[in-house]
Write a protein that holds these residues in place. Structure first.
Motif, mmCIF file in Angstrom:
data_model
loop_
_atom_site.group_PDB
_atom_site.id
_atom_site.type_symbol
_atom_site.label_atom_id
_atom_site.label_comp_id
_atom_site.label_asym_id
_atom_site.label_seq_id
_atom_site.Cartn_x
_atom_site.Cartn_y
_atom_site.Cartn_z
ATOM 1 N N LEU A 173 -8.332 5.286 31.592
ATOM 2 C CA LEU A 173 -6.715 5.491 31.834
ATOM 3 C C LEU A 173 -6.662 6.327 33.358
ATOM 4 C CD1 LEU A 173 -5.350 6.548 28.616
ATOM 5 C CD2 LEU A 173 -5.074 4.240 29.906
ATOM 6 N N HIS A 174 -7.634 7.108 33.710
ATOM 7 C CA HIS A 174 -7.738 7.972 34.918
ATOM 8 C C HIS A 174 -7.992 7.202 36.045
ATOM 9 C CE1 HIS A 174 -7.654 11.693 37.227
ATOM 10 N NE2 HIS A 174 -8.881 11.214 37.814
ATOM 11 N N VAL A 175 -8.999 6.192 35.937
ATOM 12 C CA VAL A 175 -9.118 5.065 37.056
ATOM 13 C C VAL A 175 -8.133 4.283 37.105
ATOM 14 C CG1 VAL A 175 -10.731 3.406 37.624
ATOM 15 C CG2 VAL A 175 -11.759 5.616 36.682
ATOM 16 N N ALA A 176 -7.456 3.694 35.764
ATOM 17 C CA ALA A 176 -6.568 2.644 35.811
ATOM 18 C C ALA A 176 -5.136 3.078 36.514
ATOM 19 C CB ALA A 176 -6.109 2.057 34.685
ATOM 20 N N SER A 177 -4.934 4.507 36.389
ATOM 21 C CA SER A 177 -3.713 4.774 36.953
ATOM 22 C C SER A 177 -3.839 5.421 38.277
ATOM 23 C CB SER A 177 -3.168 5.989 35.802
ATOM 24 O OG SER A 177 -4.055 7.021 35.851
ATOM 25 N N SER A 178 -4.826 5.170 39.025
ATOM 26 C CA SER A 178 -4.995 5.810 40.397
ATOM 27 C C SER A 178 -5.205 7.336 40.272
ATOM 28 C CB SER A 178 -4.261 5.260 41.323
ATOM 29 O OG SER A 178 -4.105 3.822 41.556
ATOM 30 N N GLU A 179 -5.756 7.897 39.078
ATOM 31 C CA GLU A 179 -6.281 9.216 39.086
ATOM 32 C C GLU A 179 -4.953 10.060 38.803
ATOM 33 O OE1 GLU A 179 -8.596 10.766 42.076
ATOM 34 O OE2 GLU A 179 -10.302 9.204 41.983
ATOM 35 N N SER A 180 -3.849 9.342 38.244
ATOM 36 C CA SER A 180 -2.735 10.123 38.044
ATOM 37 C C SER A 180 -2.617 10.671 36.369
ATOM 38 C CB SER A 180 -1.229 9.438 38.371
ATOM 39 O OG SER A 180 -1.108 8.206 37.483
ATOM 40 N N PHE A 181 -3.348 9.760 35.635
ATOM 41 C CA PHE A 181 -3.478 10.210 34.199
ATOM 42 C C PHE A 181 -4.410 11.729 33.987
ATOM 43 C CE2 PHE A 181 -4.578 10.365 29.760
ATOM 44 C CZ PHE A 181 -3.486 9.655 29.181
ATOM 45 N N PRO A 182 -3.517 12.467 33.375
ATOM 46 C CA PRO A 182 -4.473 13.800 33.305
ATOM 47 C C PRO A 182 -5.776 13.802 32.400
ATOM 48 C CG PRO A 182 -2.141 14.053 32.348
ATOM 49 C CD PRO A 182 -2.479 12.543 32.709
ATOM 50 N N GLN A 183 -6.602 14.498 32.926
ATOM 51 C CA GLN A 183 -8.023 14.415 32.506
ATOM 52 C C GLN A 183 -8.241 15.417 31.521
ATOM 53 O OE1 GLN A 183 -10.412 14.687 36.380
ATOM 54 N NE2 GLN A 183 -11.417 12.977 35.347
ATOM 55 N N ILE A 184 -7.611 15.307 30.249
ATOM 56 C CA ILE A 184 -7.476 16.326 29.169
ATOM 57 C C ILE A 184 -8.840 16.216 28.329
ATOM 58 C CG2 ILE A 184 -4.932 15.998 29.281
ATOM 59 C CD1 ILE A 184 -5.242 14.250 26.512
ATOM 60 N N THR A 185 -8.696 17.164 27.267
ATOM 61 C CA THR A 185 -9.593 17.187 26.037
ATOM 62 C C THR A 185 -8.900 17.147 24.989
ATOM 63 O OG1 THR A 185 -9.458 19.646 25.897
ATOM 64 C CG2 THR A 185 -11.029 18.961 27.549
ATOM 65 N N PRO A 186 -9.645 16.945 23.646
ATOM 66 C CA PRO A 186 -8.784 16.830 22.379
ATOM 67 C C PRO A 186 -8.035 17.896 22.101
ATOM 68 C CG PRO A 186 -11.268 16.040 22.361
ATOM 69 C CD PRO A 186 -10.965 16.481 23.649
ATOM 70 N N HIS A 187 -8.364 19.131 22.629
ATOM 71 C CA HIS A 187 -7.648 20.326 22.397
ATOM 72 C C HIS A 187 -6.445 20.567 22.947
ATOM 73 C CE1 HIS A 187 -6.940 24.631 20.865
ATOM 74 N NE2 HIS A 187 -6.710 24.817 22.162
ATOM 75 N N ASP A 188 -6.087 19.690 24.233
ATOM 76 C CA ASP A 188 -5.209 19.634 25.146
ATOM 77 C C ASP A 188 -3.824 18.722 24.302
ATOM 78 O OD1 ASP A 188 -5.777 21.035 27.429
ATOM 79 O OD2 ASP A 188 -6.997 19.214 28.108
ATOM 80 N N LEU A 189 -4.395 18.257 23.421
ATOM 81 C CA LEU A 189 -3.374 17.441 22.448
ATOM 82 C C LEU A 189 -2.516 18.582 21.686
ATOM 83 C CD1 LEU A 189 -5.306 14.256 21.026
ATOM 84 C CD2 LEU A 189 -3.697 14.325 23.019
ATOM 85 N N ARG A 190 -3.202 19.461 21.405
ATOM 86 C CA ARG A 190 -2.383 20.705 20.620
ATOM 87 C C ARG A 190 -1.551 21.026 21.604
ATOM 88 N NH1 ARG A 190 -2.371 24.525 16.751
ATOM 89 N NH2 ARG A 190 -2.647 26.703 17.278
ATOM 90 N N HIS A 191 -1.792 21.562 22.666
ATOM 91 C CA HIS A 191 -0.693 21.794 23.837
ATOM 92 C C HIS A 191 0.416 20.956 24.246
ATOM 93 C CE1 HIS A 191 -3.690 25.244 24.348
ATOM 94 N NE2 HIS A 191 -4.552 24.440 25.362
ATOM 95 N N THR A 192 -0.094 19.654 24.109
ATOM 96 C CA THR A 192 0.999 18.436 24.151
ATOM 97 C C THR A 192 1.817 18.653 22.984
ATOM 98 O OG1 THR A 192 -0.396 16.979 25.374
ATOM 99 C CG2 THR A 192 1.061 16.103 24.094
#
Length: 364
Positions: free
Chosen positions: A274-293
């Motif tokens: 997704l990061h590549v497909a979005s021209s690097e605009s998709f956040p490079q998150i980890t599974p724990h970042d879903l908790r923050h989300t």
């Protein structure tokens, strides 16, 4: 010279070079006895390694992962430096110098973790009557810098879930429930109320040095967590496909889904695509970042701090505010507006008009 201990027993004979030295030492002993600070010198001569192991053995109420961290800190950093020393010979300046050296090679967070193992063991020695004070207190520690926290929008959550294929329901569930990985991995069908869309968080599973350890949630408190109706179909599929004591989200052959494997094989590749497909605009998150989300999306939907605390399983609302203060910037403005409105509504007339007197009820 001999002197009496607080229990009135007599010590062994001790020699001094001069009478003044002996009298000075005796005065110090008598003062410490009167203050209740006297420590038997024989008990203070124990090696730090012995105290450290006793302290470690006493940590029976901490989570397995925390206990494993203590063991790692002791073995790699603390015992090699202090293990052979007598606890009475460790001084404040040496500890401060050691912490400074650690901070030059370790991160601020790791330095603090290692320091806590040393300080905890010395505090144990104080409680055990081997030291009068903990020389590791008031140590200047490296400042923790807050890294930028990443949050996904609703649209990005669904993009990632679609990209994760068969694991899409798990991605959505983590992003809308805020459960920790170990809590989600430990869920059983009996923990899910499909009709009320509630999850009963009763237990957690952690991987400690390659071994799975089952226990209670992080704060040792069970809680009920809601999830939105958009998860109905996916959750129903996961809950009803197995037996009551199977896992809702499991690995091969119904085994515990390990976080490291999931991140490496499923999550990271999906994020990278997704990061590549979005021209690097998709956040490079980890599974724990879903908790923050989940916290971010809940706040944007109107959840207050207390609701968020219960949802995330924090020990207190203060902790929630400390972690997610950046998500509540509008609260400062809303408080001032509310105070202004309440003040205006509490009096008759218009108290904000400029008074005609001198401020003390006298005409001018």
């Amino acid at each position: 010279m001999r002197y009496r201990r607080p229990d009135n027993t007599q010590t062994d004979k001790r020699g001094f070079r001069t009478k003044r030295e002996a009298e000075s030492f005796l005065a110090t002993i008598e003062t410490s006895k009167l203050r209740g600070e006297w420590i038997d010198p024989a008990r203070s001569r124990v090696r730090f390694a012995e105290i450290a192991e006793a302290w470690y053995d006493s940590k029976i109420r901490v989570k397995p992962s925390t206990r494993s961290g203590y063991r790692n800190s002791l073995d790699k950093h603390v015992l090699p430096q202090w293990g052979a020393m007598r606890v009475v010979d460790i001084d404040h300046a040496e500890v401060q110098s050691w912490v400074a050296r650690l901070s030059a090679t370790l991160s601020a967070s790791s330095t603090r973790q290692v320091y806590l193992a040393l300080s905890g063991a010395l505090a144990f020695a104080v409680r055990d009557g081997r030291l009068s004070r903990n020389v590791a207190t008031d140590i200047e520690l490296p400042r923790l810098s807050k890294s930028e926290r990443l949050y996904l929008s609703h649209g990005e959550v669904h993009e990632l879930a679609d990209e994760a294929g068969d694991w899409g329901t798990l991605v959505r569930f983590l992003a809308y429930s805020g459960l920790r990985w170990g809590e989600a991995a430990a869920l059983r069908p009996a923990d899910i109320d499909l009709a009320k869309r509630l999850v009963h968080v009763r237990r957690a599973v952690a991987e400690v040095r390659g071994t799975l350890v089952w226990g209670s949630p992080k704060t040792h408190e069970q809680r009920m967590v809601p999830y939105p109706s958009l998860l109905d179909e996916g959750m129903d599929s996961h809950v009803t496909r197995g037996g009551r004591h199977d896992l809702v989200f499991s690995g091969r052959e119904g085994t515990v889904l390990r976080g490291g494997n999931f991140r490496r094989r499923v999550f990271a590749p999906a994020v990278a695509r997704l990061h590549v497909a979005s021209s690097e605009s998709f956040p490079q998150i980890t599974p724990h970042d879903l908790r923050h989300t989940a916290a971010s999306l809940a706040i944007s939907a109107g959840a207050n701090v207390k609701i968020l605390q219960r949802m995330l399983g924090h020990a207190s609302a203060a902790m929630t505010l400390d972690v997610y203060a950046d998500l509540f910037p509008e609260d400062l403005t809303s408080v001032s507006i509310a105070l202004d409105r309440a003040a205006r509504d509490s009096v008759v007339g218009n108290p904000w008009a400029k008074p005609s007197g001198d401020g003390f009820g006298r005409a001018v």
